[in-house]
Write a protein that holds these residues in place. Structure first.
Motif, PDB file in Angstrom:
ATOM      1  N   SER A 246       0.857  -1.187   0.000  1.00 43.28           N
ATOM      2  CA  SER A 246       0.000   0.000   0.000  1.00 43.28           C
ATOM      3  C   SER A 246       0.894   1.237   0.000  1.00 43.28           C
ATOM      4  CB  SER A 246      -0.926   0.003   1.215  1.00 43.28           C
ATOM      5  OG  SER A 246      -0.179   0.035   2.397  1.00 43.28           O
ATOM      6  N   THR A 247       0.331   2.370  -0.332  1.00 38.93           N
ATOM      7  CA  THR A 247       1.120   3.594  -0.438  1.00 38.93           C
ATOM      8  C   THR A 247       1.342   4.202   0.942  1.00 38.93           C
ATOM      9  OG1 THR A 247       0.202   4.004  -2.624  1.00 38.93           O
ATOM     10  CG2 THR A 247       1.258   5.854  -1.529  1.00 38.93           C
ATOM     11  N   LEU A 248       2.599   4.479   1.246  1.00 44.07           N
ATOM     12  CA  LEU A 248       2.983   5.119   2.504  1.00 44.07           C
ATOM     13  C   LEU A 248       3.521   6.509   2.182  1.00 44.07           C
ATOM     14  CD1 LEU A 248       4.954   2.156   4.110  1.00 44.07           C
ATOM     15  CD2 LEU A 248       2.595   2.816   4.558  1.00 44.07           C
ATOM     16  N   TYR A 249       3.005   7.504   2.863  1.00 48.08           N
ATOM     17  CA  TYR A 249       3.442   8.875   2.640  1.00 48.08           C
ATOM     18  C   TYR A 249       4.386   9.306   3.754  1.00 48.08           C
ATOM     19  CZ  TYR A 249      -0.385   8.911  -0.670  1.00 48.08           C
ATOM     20  OH  TYR A 249      -1.216   8.612  -1.717  1.00 48.08           O
ATOM     21  N   ASN A 250       5.269  10.222   3.436  1.00 45.18           N
ATOM     22  CA  ASN A 250       6.202  10.813   4.399  1.00 45.18           C
ATOM     23  C   ASN A 250       7.029   9.764   5.134  1.00 45.18           C
ATOM     24  OD1 ASN A 250       5.257  13.398   3.756  1.00 45.18           O
ATOM     25  ND2 ASN A 250       3.585  13.194   5.225  1.00 45.18           N
ATOM     26  N   VAL A 251       7.626   8.858   4.384  1.00 41.66           N
ATOM     27  CA  VAL A 251       8.512   7.854   4.968  1.00 41.66           C
ATOM     28  C   VAL A 251       9.908   8.466   5.040  1.00 41.66           C
ATOM     29  CG1 VAL A 251       9.497   5.548   4.728  1.00 41.66           C
ATOM     30  CG2 VAL A 251       7.138   5.977   4.024  1.00 41.66           C
ATOM     31  N   ASP A 252      10.425   8.566   6.244  1.00 44.27           N
ATOM     32  CA  ASP A 252      11.760   9.112   6.466  1.00 44.27           C
ATOM     33  C   ASP A 252      12.763   7.974   6.287  1.00 44.27           C
ATOM     34  OD1 ASP A 252      13.745  10.877   7.099  1.00 44.27           O
ATOM     35  OD2 ASP A 252      13.282  10.979   9.234  1.00 44.27           O
ATOM     36  N   VAL A 253      13.612   8.066   5.261  1.00 44.33           N
ATOM     37  CA  VAL A 253      14.574   7.020   4.924  1.00 44.33           C
ATOM     38  C   VAL A 253      15.968   7.503   5.311  1.00 44.33           C
ATOM     39  CG1 VAL A 253      15.552   5.616   3.075  1.00 44.33           C
ATOM     40  CG2 VAL A 253      13.144   6.272   2.991  1.00 44.33           C
ATOM     41  N   VAL A 254      16.652   6.725   6.162  1.00 47.85           N
ATOM     42  CA  VAL A 254      18.011   7.055   6.579  1.00 47.85           C
ATOM     43  C   VAL A 254      18.885   5.837   6.299  1.00 47.85           C
ATOM     44  CG1 VAL A 254      19.508   7.753   8.481  1.00 47.85           C
ATOM     45  CG2 VAL A 254      17.145   8.560   8.403  1.00 47.85           C
ATOM     46  N   ILE A 255      19.951   6.032   5.524  1.00 49.31           N
ATOM     47  CA  ILE A 255      20.898   4.962   5.228  1.00 49.31           C
ATOM     48  C   ILE A 255      22.250   5.389   5.786  1.00 49.31           C
ATOM     49  CG2 ILE A 255      22.025   3.616   3.420  1.00 49.31           C
ATOM     50  CD1 ILE A 255      19.525   4.046   1.719  1.00 49.31           C
ATOM     51  N   LYS A 256      22.847   4.503   6.618  1.00 50.01           N
ATOM     52  CA  LYS A 256      24.118   4.812   7.280  1.00 50.01           C
ATOM     53  C   LYS A 256      25.157   3.756   6.939  1.00 50.01           C
ATOM     54  CE  LYS A 256      21.805   6.854  11.273  1.00 50.01           C
ATOM     55  NZ  LYS A 256      21.614   6.760  12.727  1.00 50.01           N
TER      56      LYS A 256
END
Length: 121
Positions: free
Chosen positions: A60-70
């Protein structure tokens, strides 16, 4: 005749190339004990890594997903807010300059959820 042979060769190479892609799936962990009553309670994204590309998909569509890659040292390599859906969102993450593969982590924040996982980049 030669042109047909070249076209056949290109067709075979084009069809066979995706088989050799180095695609890995990232397993995300989250807290099952929490009761989520708002947002998308059953929408858990899937993350795959293909060399320098990280693809995030969700049923399903998710809005405002904060993606952090370290990277393995905790340095932020990528930080953005994305819309994740069935078509997927692809993020380009360049490999390190030494050519070594690092243990990279990904964190997703949305609807009061925090998902995290790791993969070899």
């Amino acid at each position: 005749m030669k042109k047909k042979l070249y076209n056949l060769l290109y067709l075979v190479l084009f069809c066979v190339m995706p088989i050799f892609a180095n695609k890995t799936e990232v397993y995300l962990s989250y807290d099952h004990s929490q009761d989520y009553t708002k947002g998308h309670p059953h929408a858990i994204p899937t993350v795959t890594s293909d060399d320098d590309d990280v693809t995030i998909k969700c049923d399903s569509t998710l809005y405002n997903v904060d993606v952090v890659i370290k990277d393995q040292y905790g340095n932020v390599m990528h930080h953005s807010i994305q819309v994740i859906g069935p078509d997927g969102t692809t993020i380009y993450i360049p490999e390190d300059t030494n050519g070594e593969r690092e243990k990279t982590t990904i964190e997703l924040y949305y609807d009061r959820k925090h998902l995290s996982g790791y993969f070899d980049e």
